[in-house]
Design an enzyme around this catalytic site. Structure first.
Site, short mmCIF file in Angstrom:
data_model
loop_
_atom_site.label_atom_id
_atom_site.label_comp_id
_atom_site.label_asym_id
_atom_site.label_seq_id
_atom_site.Cartn_x
_atom_site.Cartn_y
_atom_site.Cartn_z
N HIS A 60 28.58 -1.10 2.66
CA HIS A 60 29.03 -1.83 3.85
C HIS A 60 27.94 -1.78 4.91
N TRP A 92 24.18 4.57 4.66
CA TRP A 92 23.13 3.54 4.78
C TRP A 92 21.83 4.17 5.23
N SER A 147 10.49 -9.65 3.18
CA SER A 147 11.02 -10.87 3.78
C SER A 147 10.95 -10.81 5.30
N SER A 148 11.37 -9.68 5.86
CA SER A 148 11.36 -9.56 7.32
C SER A 148 9.95 -9.63 7.88
N HIS A 155 15.81 3.45 14.81
CA HIS A 155 16.19 3.13 16.18
C HIS A 155 15.67 1.77 16.63
N GLU A 172 15.20 -0.59 14.85
CA GLU A 172 16.03 -1.51 14.10
C GLU A 172 17.29 -1.91 14.88
N TYR A 182 17.64 -2.18 17.97
CA TYR A 182 17.28 -3.16 19.01
C TYR A 182 16.86 -4.48 18.38
N SER A 194 21.50 -15.07 27.05
CA SER A 194 20.74 -15.51 28.22
C SER A 194 20.56 -17.02 28.26
N HIS A 202 19.09 10.65 16.98
CA HIS A 202 20.00 10.67 15.83
C HIS A 202 19.96 12.02 15.13
N LYS A 227 19.47 -6.03 32.65
CA LYS A 227 19.93 -7.25 31.98
C LYS A 227 21.38 -7.53 32.31
N ARG A 249 32.93 11.22 10.32
CA ARG A 249 32.78 9.93 9.67
C ARG A 249 32.49 10.15 8.19
C1 HEA Z 1 25.96 -4.37 11.25
C2 HEA Z 1 27.09 -4.72 11.46
C3 HEA Z 1 28.42 -4.19 11.07
C4 HEA Z 1 29.55 -4.96 11.10
C5 HEA Z 1 29.64 -6.41 11.50
C6 HEA Z 1 30.62 -4.11 10.70
C7 HEA Z 1 31.93 -4.54 10.61
C8 HEA Z 1 33.02 -3.71 10.31
N1 HEA Z 1 32.96 -2.37 10.03
FE1 HEA Z 1 31.30 -1.25 9.88
N2 HEA Z 1 29.60 -0.13 9.70
C9 HEA Z 1 28.32 -0.55 9.94
C10 HEA Z 1 27.94 -1.79 10.41
C11 HEA Z 1 28.80 -2.87 10.62
N3 HEA Z 1 30.15 -2.83 10.41
C12 HEA Z 1 27.39 0.51 9.66
C13 HEA Z 1 25.88 0.46 9.79
C14 HEA Z 1 28.16 1.60 9.23
C15 HEA Z 1 27.68 2.98 8.82
C16 HEA Z 1 27.62 3.13 7.35
C17 HEA Z 1 27.34 4.53 6.95
O1 HEA Z 1 28.01 5.46 7.45
O2 HEA Z 1 26.44 4.73 6.15
C18 HEA Z 1 29.55 1.16 9.28
C19 HEA Z 1 30.63 1.99 8.96
C20 HEA Z 1 31.94 1.61 9.10
C21 HEA Z 1 33.06 2.51 9.00
C22 HEA Z 1 32.95 4.01 8.79
C23 HEA Z 1 32.99 4.33 7.36
C24 HEA Z 1 32.85 5.78 7.13
O3 HEA Z 1 32.31 6.50 7.96
O4 HEA Z 1 33.27 6.20 6.04
C25 HEA Z 1 34.19 1.77 9.17
C26 HEA Z 1 35.56 2.32 9.15
O5 HEA Z 1 36.45 1.78 9.62
C27 HEA Z 1 33.78 0.41 9.38
C28 HEA Z 1 34.65 -0.66 9.57
C29 HEA Z 1 34.24 -1.96 9.84
C30 HEA Z 1 35.15 -3.07 9.98
C31 HEA Z 1 36.63 -3.01 9.84
C32 HEA Z 1 34.37 -4.17 10.28
C33 HEA Z 1 34.87 -5.58 10.51
O6 HEA Z 1 34.30 -6.07 11.69
C34 HEA Z 1 34.57 -6.47 9.34
C35 HEA Z 1 35.26 -7.79 9.48
C36 HEA Z 1 34.90 -8.77 8.40
C37 HEA Z 1 35.67 -9.08 7.34
C38 HEA Z 1 36.95 -8.40 7.09
C39 HEA Z 1 35.23 -10.07 6.31
C40 HEA Z 1 35.41 -11.53 6.67
C41 HEA Z 1 36.75 -12.09 6.52
C42 HEA Z 1 37.31 -12.51 5.38
C43 HEA Z 1 36.68 -12.40 4.05
C44 HEA Z 1 38.63 -13.09 5.44
C45 HEA Z 1 39.61 -12.44 4.54
C46 HEA Z 1 40.18 -11.25 5.21
C47 HEA Z 1 41.32 -10.65 4.87
C48 HEA Z 1 42.06 -10.96 3.63
C49 HEA Z 1 41.92 -9.60 5.76
N4 HEA Z 1 32.42 0.35 9.34
C1 HEA Z 2 22.85 -3.10 18.24
C2 HEA Z 2 22.78 -1.88 17.98
C3 HEA Z 2 22.72 -0.72 18.94
C4 HEA Z 2 22.44 -0.68 20.29
C5 HEA Z 2 22.08 -1.81 21.21
C6 HEA Z 2 22.53 0.70 20.67
C7 HEA Z 2 22.29 1.15 21.97
C8 HEA Z 2 22.23 2.47 22.32
N1 HEA Z 2 22.52 3.55 21.51
FE1 HEA Z 2 23.17 3.47 19.59
N2 HEA Z 2 23.50 3.41 17.60
C9 HEA Z 2 23.54 2.28 16.81
C10 HEA Z 2 23.34 0.98 17.23
C11 HEA Z 2 23.00 0.63 18.54
N3 HEA Z 2 22.88 1.48 19.60
C12 HEA Z 2 23.86 2.62 15.46
C13 HEA Z 2 23.99 1.65 14.29
C14 HEA Z 2 24.02 4.01 15.44
C15 HEA Z 2 24.43 4.91 14.28
C16 HEA Z 2 23.55 4.96 13.12
C17 HEA Z 2 24.11 5.84 12.07
O1 HEA Z 2 24.07 7.08 12.25
O2 HEA Z 2 24.61 5.32 11.06
C18 HEA Z 2 23.76 4.46 16.79
C19 HEA Z 2 23.79 5.80 17.16
C20 HEA Z 2 23.38 6.26 18.40
C21 HEA Z 2 23.16 7.63 18.70
C22 HEA Z 2 23.27 8.80 17.71
C23 HEA Z 2 24.65 9.23 17.56
C24 HEA Z 2 24.78 10.27 16.52
O3 HEA Z 2 24.71 9.97 15.33
O4 HEA Z 2 24.95 11.43 16.92
C25 HEA Z 2 22.78 7.70 20.03
C26 HEA Z 2 22.43 8.94 20.74
O5 HEA Z 2 21.74 8.96 21.66
C27 HEA Z 2 22.78 6.34 20.51
C28 HEA Z 2 22.43 5.97 21.81
C29 HEA Z 2 22.31 4.66 22.25
C30 HEA Z 2 21.89 4.31 23.61
C31 HEA Z 2 21.60 5.25 24.74
C32 HEA Z 2 21.83 2.93 23.64
C33 HEA Z 2 21.40 2.10 24.82
O6 HEA Z 2 20.53 1.10 24.43
C34 HEA Z 2 22.56 1.51 25.56
C35 HEA Z 2 22.15 0.98 26.92
C36 HEA Z 2 23.22 0.22 27.62
C37 HEA Z 2 23.98 0.66 28.65
C38 HEA Z 2 23.87 2.04 29.18
C39 HEA Z 2 25.03 -0.21 29.27
C40 HEA Z 2 24.55 -1.16 30.33
C41 HEA Z 2 23.88 -0.53 31.48
C42 HEA Z 2 24.31 -0.58 32.77
C43 HEA Z 2 25.51 -1.36 33.19
C44 HEA Z 2 23.45 0.08 33.79
C45 HEA Z 2 24.03 1.22 34.53
C46 HEA Z 2 24.28 2.35 33.66
C47 HEA Z 2 24.09 3.64 33.96
C48 HEA Z 2 23.25 4.15 35.05
C49 HEA Z 2 24.78 4.66 33.13
N4 HEA Z 2 23.16 5.49 19.52
CU LIG Z 3 19.19 5.11 18.07
#
Ligand code: HEA
Ligand code: HEA
Ligand SMILES: [Cu+2]
Ligand code: CUA
Lengths: 374, 282, 528
Positions: free
Chosen positions: C79, C144, C171-172, C255, C257, C259, C270, C305, C333, C452
């Protein structure tokens, strides 16, 4: 359309908060100084964020309500103001510094593992924990040295697999052998692992530390109230990652001493195992206490160790007595079987995970198992 | 941003889809080979064959388009950007391995021999470098810098000079010097590869140094191995360019393919210098 | 394959279009390729989403009902991989393909044929991933993030995943090189860098991030491969390596990634907010600088992380401070978007609804990110559902909502028809509500201590898990509305004018009819 969705939103919120009464919404109650610091740090940051959030989105929703075309608002054309941009760069920065300051103090406290009263080495295995009370410098030195425990999930399999069986109160958070520690003492935990990365985590203590194979990492806690504290392995470690809980029983110092005495008496071999740190010693002491001496007894080894998996077929292990599962394996010949049991194969750990066993003991256990499964 | 002529957009082409079929086969093939699936080698070989066919065809098309004058100054700038960023991506690939070397040498190996980790788990281990690791009992001899590797450094540096010499010639239209320079560069590249092969053989048989030799073995072979692989690719590209030169391709003011390959060659050179210093010498 | 046709240069497109399948297999047209990217990513979104439903179904109740634990881990892993590499990233590349040439007044992408290759590499990669479910031992179940040494233990599925990652990485990289070159070299006369639409800017910066980090990921999984099969010991202490080394290399990629997955979303939003506020974007140049700052900072925060791996205090502090800093440019932003809306003359068609929804919910995810950035708090929350909640807030409500917003926004330009506003709004409200039902409660689960990546959980987590599972199915079904809206729009509907949006002012709206012709801007427009 919009009204409908608002109603839906409201009822969803109501549903959530209704359930919420029955459940926890925040961190677990902290039971150590560190956990308390974490707790208040979290509260502080959370509330700052909430305030900013309300302020920013208050503005946005105000604009959404008032500055919309349907109420006849005409668009202004401003699109720049260096002053406000500087302001909203500086203010968040200052707020962040305000958060970073207490956080820094906590980080430094958490890292201070010096001068412990008691040192326990926690070893992660797929999928159980081994705890070993090592010889330390502190006030409790000598009390519990050499005690070694092996701690695995106690919940019976049918509770896990059978939806009809009532689940116990601490379903999945119950172990056969607890880690026992005295209260009000600084306990240093050394973590390491035998196979893959695990993590030692007890939420109420504010302690989480990866257990990395081949490396020792440490952390500490000082628990103030006697009681049972539960945690879980917190790093994906394979199939049964969800099934390796941690239970710590905190007791008064006297009670701890009494427990240690009893435990040492029960495991004489371990007490001498110097330098009391070999991974093997943990297993040897906890699971095959009599293995060190005496004639080779396959059944004993089997009952003490192999049955853990082969008794019920855990981890995909062929179940003893299951003729179908064994026939192809037996066909490989006794030598191959013994070799696989000694060296490990796929999910089968070498010597069942206890390197202290001799080859002969393992071979005997295999013979015993084969005998029961023909 | 001048638009003297409209930007060249090539017509539809089959090469991309052929290339991805090749990679599909190669992906499955390699996974099969590594897991002892019987069909593995065949699948892999088919994939490779398709890939070579694709490269041959695709690059041929590009060369023809270039010679037909399809690429104007704006296209030329595109090629320059793309080659630069491609090389940058290669730099980052090597950076991952240099990073691993740095990490093992400066962080993990010392860590294993000190502190609680050393005391509790690896009490017999003395950290240092070069080293295999605390759990590896076999011993090996590290590769010294001043034998073959120094010679190899000289070879590659010289080849950098010869390729530049050839480039000067191309710019003034001296075809003989161009061909000679290219030929020398290729010869030096091939010689380098021979030396490296010899060095590997020596490592295996006399130094007991293999991929399995822990931190040192892994970083040594992976870094030098990937470098050697890049030299091989660079040499093949140089050979292609030489053939194109012999066929009269390229003009003094229009020869980006040549330049791209020479950039690549210089990049391979620089990586080698880093290897020489960080892997062999220090 | 194709010979060079000797016709004159003024007419440099070969105007014979193959039809049927061949058109799609061989195309060099950025619009065709963009379309293929978008459909591919939608297919992967559905596949990844179905896996997520598999996860949620098992977690509906405590106990193991549906899957064996090892298969559950495979579901989670695949997933994550499919959503990140299959759904979100290619979708943004699809937008880049369609929009960048249109928005900068270019005839096509700089390398049209390589562009096709970039796309066609994805299906084999996806096939490798999906096929890994079928090989002995199943797909990889190491998460993942593929942490060693667990990933070293896995079966053949792991190797397939490694090669899939190699191919997707290639590809990327090709895609990014193409995008950078197009942006730097193919802008219409007068389109200076600081006049580029913000979407183009965010992609320029994203492409740099991609080129810098995809090779590092390739390096990481290559080391994994050699550790698995060739006896190296990069991630094995006995050989002087360290499992944590893998994490460093992975997160150096990982990380940036995240962004990569959010910056183009910022770009889309925007474009949309000013269009529907009928007011120019507030603080254009600070938006550009903020995007660049986020990108630069993203290279020095990776170890947030890894706070529980046991790094020294100095390391924890450095990475905590650096991570917290990212809130500043991101805040700029957010404030700029709100200021753009301020005193506008707003209407709320679907693209705007999704953008406002994005802003509201993404910011919540940003705040939870900030909370996680604080080391002691992260140590408590790492590897719990709090993290899962955080990243779904930024990824689903962030990246995915922005993708929906952009799709509705540009559908009229792509298809020449207006989409159904009713369906669009329905899609928005359903998504918004079900999204929050699914993921909001995960914060509580994480705080209360649910790890998790577990197939079964203790009793006290039961109620919230049930709510989350219900929400997930609702959210999934809501996506069928999206499919319906898009298909309906492609097949017909009210004809779209060249510029259906009052406030939109970029080239594709001002200079091109709807639908945009197959070859646009063969003679570049002049930008004043
Ligand atoms: C990048 C984008 C992304 C997106 C879009 C989603 C979308 C969703 N994710 Fe997540 N998710 C991740 C990225 C993302 N995820 C990542 C990186 C992890 C970590 C993996 C890891 O731990 O290694 C994670 C892990 C993760 C977990 C934790 C699993 C675990 O720790 O064991 C869960 C649990 O609830 C979850 C749930 C969901 C759900 C319910 C959606 C929903 O938004 C999905 C909705 C979409 C559909 C359901 C399909 C489209 C619709 C149809 C086909 C219609 C038919 C539908 C029905 C019949 C109901 N995701
Ligand atoms: C699109 C993807 C995306 C984005 C944009 C971000 C944005 C950020 N992420 Fe996230 N992050 C993930 C995707 C993302 N992350 C994923 C996939 C994981 C889990 C991976 C895995 O383990 O599987 C993860 C996990 C993750 C962790 C590790 C958690 C853990 O495993 O223990 C941390 C810890 O620092 C973190 C921090 C942040 C921070 C500080 C930002 C910042 O960029 C956020 C900045 C934004 C704001 C703060 C809000 C707007 C700001 C204001 C309104 C200004 C005023 C605010 C203040 C003065 C407070 N992220
Ligand atoms: Cu990060
Ligand atoms: Cu042990 Cu997870």
């Amino acid at each position: 359309m919009k009204k409908l969705s608002l109603v839906a939103l409201a009822s969803a919120t109501a549903l959530c908060s209704g359930v919420a009464v029955a459940s926890r919404l925040g961190l677990q109650d902290p039971e150590t100084p560190i956990a308390r610091q974490i707790y208040s740090l979290h509260s502080l940051i959370l509330w700052i964020c909430v305030v900013i959030f309300v302020a920013v989105f208050g503005m946005m929703f105000y604009a959404i309500l008032k500055h919309r075309k349907s109420v006849g608002h005409k668009a202004a054309q401003f699109h720049e103001s260096t002053t406000v941009e500087i302001i909203w760069t500086i203010i968040p920065f200052v707020i962040l510094m305000g958060m970073a300051y207490p956080a820094t103090k906590t980080v430094i406290d958490m890292k201070d593992t010096s001068n412990p009263d008691l040192t326990i080495k926690a070893t992660g295995y797929q999928w159980k924990w081994g705890y070993e009370y090592v010889k330390g410098e502190g006030s409790l030195s000598g009390v519990s040295d050499g005690i070694a425990l092996l701690s695995s999930l106690a919940t019976p399999m049918d509770q896990i697999y059978d939806p009809k069986v009532q689940k116990s109160e601490n379903y999945l958070l119950e172990v056969d052998t607890e880690m026992v520690v005295p209260i009000n003492k600084k306990i240093r935990i050394l973590t390491t692992a035998n196979d893959v990365i695990h993590a030692f985590w007890v939420p109420a203590f504010g302690v989480k530390q990866d257990a990395i194979p081949g490396f020792i990492r440490d952390t500490w806690f000082k628990v103030e109230k006697p009681g049972i504290y539960r945690g879980q392995c917190a790093e994906l470690c394979g199939k049964e990652h969800g099934f390796m809980p941690i239970v710590v029983r905190a007791v008064e110092e006297d009670e701890f001493k009494a427990w240690a005495e009893k435990r040492k008496a029960a495991t004489p071999a371990a007490a001498e195992a110097a330098p009391a740190v070999q991974v093997a010693a943990v297993d040897a002491a906890a699971t095959a206490p009599a293995a060190a001496a005496g004639p080779v007894d396959g059944k004993k080894t089997y009952d003490g160790l192999c049955a853990a998996c082969h008794g019920m077929g855990i981890a995909g292990a062929p179940k003893v007595g299951d003729k179908a599962a064994w026939s192809t394996r037996i066909a490989q010949g006794p030598a191959t079987l013994a070799k696989h049991a000694i060296e490990g194969i796929r999910a089968m750990p070498a010597k069942g995970g206890n390197p202290a066993l001799s080859d002969a003991e393992v071979t005997a256990a295999v013979e015993h198992m084969v005998g029961l499964s023909k | 941003m001048q638009h003297a002529q409209p930007y060249y957009v090539p017509s539809p082409s089959y090469w991309p889809i052929i290339g991805s079929i090749a990679l599909l086969f190669m992906g499955f093939g390699a996974a099969f080979v590594m897991n002892d699936v019987e069909a593995g080698p065949w699948v892999l070989v088919i994939g490779l064959a398709i890939l070579f066919w694709m490269m041959f065809g695709w690059f041929g098309t590009v060369a023809r388009e270039s010679e037909a004058g399809r690429y104007g100054p704006q296209e030329d700038i595109s090629f320059r950007w793309s080659m630069s960023w491609f090389i940058f991506s290669e730099v980052m690939f090597f950076a991952a391995f240099f990073g691993a070397l740095f990490y093992m040498r400066v962080l993990s190996v010392p860590d294993l021999g000190s502190g609680a980790t050393g005391e509790y788990l690896w009490s017999n281990f003395k950290a240092g470098w070069p080293v295999a690791g605390p759990g590896i009992e076999d011993t090996f001899r590290p590769m010294g810098a001043w034998g073959l590797p120094a010679l190899n450094t000289a070879l590659l540096l010289t080849s950098g000079v010869t390729v530049t010499w050839a480039h000067w010639a191309l710019k003034v239209g001296n075809r003989f010097q161009l061909n000679l320079g290219l030929f020398l560069t290729i010869a030096l590249g091939v010689l380098f590869l021979f030396c490296q092969a010899y060095e590997y053989a020596e490592a295996f048989h006399e130094y007991n140094l293999t991929l399995k030799m822990g931190a040192y073995g892994a970083s040594f072979f992976m870094l030098t191995g990937f470098h050697g692989f890049h030299v091989t690719i660079g040499t093949i590209m140089l050979i292609v360019i030489l053939f194109r030169c012999l066929a009269g391709h390229f003009k003094p003011e229009h020869h980006f393919a040549f330049e791209a390959v020479s950039w690549y060659w210089h990049f391979v050179d620089v990586v080698w210098l880093m290897l020489f210093v960080l892997v062999y010498w220090l | 394959m194709e010979a060079v046709h000797g016709h004159d240069h003024a007419h440099d497109h070969d105007h014979h279009h193959p039809t049927g399948v061949t058109r799609w297999l061989t195309t060099t047209n950025h619009k065709d390729i963009g379309t293929m990217y978008l459909w591919f990513s939608f297919a992967m979104f559905i596949s990844g989403g179905l896996l997520a439903l598999g996860i949620r179904a098992e977690l509906f109740q405590p106990g193991l009902q549906l899957w064996r634990p090892e298969f559950f881990n495979q579901l989670t892993t695949m997933h994550g991989l499919m959503m990140v590499f299959g759904a979100i990233m290619p979708a943004f590349v699809g937008f880049a393909n369609w929009q960048i040439p249109l928005m900068i007044g270019a005839s096509d992408m700089a390398f049209a044929r390589m562009n096709n290759f970039s796309f066609w590499l994805l299906p084999p990669a996806a096939l490798l991933l999906m096929a890994s479910f079928l090989v002995p031992g199943g797909a990889t179940g190491a998460g993942w993030t593929l942490y060693a040494p667990l990933s070293v233990q896995q079966g053949m599925g792991m190797d397939l995943a490694i090669f899939a990652i190699h191919i997707m990485g290639a590809s990327s990289i090709m895609g990014s090189i193409n995008i950078i070159t197009t942006i730097l070299n193919m802008r219409a006369p007068g389109m200076t860098l600081m006049k580029m639409p913000l979407f183009v800017w965010t992609w320029l910066i994203t492409a740099y991030l991609l080129i810098a980090v995809m090779p590092v990921l390739a390096g990481a999984v290559t080391m994994l491969l050699t550790d698995r099969h060739f006896g190296t010991n990069f991630f094995n202490a006995a050989g002087g390596g360290d499992p944590v080394l893998y994490q460093h290399v992975f997160w150096f990629f990982g990380h940036p990634e995240v962004y990569i997955m959010i910056l183009p979303a910022f770009g889309i939003v925007s474009q949309i907010i000013p269009a529907f506020a009928r007011k120019p974007l507030f603080g254009y140049s600070s938006m550009v600088y903020a995007t660049a700052s986020i990108a630069i900072l993203s290279f020095i925060v990776w170890a947030h992380h890894m706070f529980v791996t046991g790094m020294p205090a100095a390391g924890q502090l450095f990475f905590m401070y650096a991570t917290m800093l990212i809130a500043v440019p991101t805040g700029v932003k957010v404030f700029n978007w709100v200021a753009t809306m301020w005193k506008g003359s707003m209407t709320f068609e679907t693209p705007m609804l999704f953008s406002v929804g994005f802003l509201f919910v993404f910011t919540m995810g940003g705040f939870t990110g900030l909370i996680l950035a604080v080391t002691p708090v992260d140590i408590q929350l790492q590897d719990t559902y709090y993290v899962v909640a955080h990243f779904h807030y930024v990824l689903v409500a962030g990246s995915l909502f922005a993708l929906f917003a952009g799709t509705y926004f540009w559908l009229p330009k792509w298809t020449g028809n207006m989409y159904s506003e009713t369906l669009g709004k329905l899609h928005f409200w359903c998504s918004m509500i079900f999204f929050n039902i699914t993921f909001f409660v995960m914060h509580f689960l994480g705080l209360a201590g649910m790890p998790r990546r577990i197939p079964d959980y203790s009793q006290q987590f039961a109620d919230f898990n049930m709510i989350a599972s219900i929400g997930a199915f609702g959210f999934g079904l809501s996506q069928l509305i999206f499919l319906a809206a898009v298909v309906k729009c492609i097949r017909g509907g009210e004809k779209a004018p060249a510029n259906p949006w009052e406030g939109a002012d970029t080239l594709e709206w001002t200079h091109l009819p709807s639908p945009a012709p197959y070859h646009s801007f063969e003679t570049p427009p002049v930008v004043k």
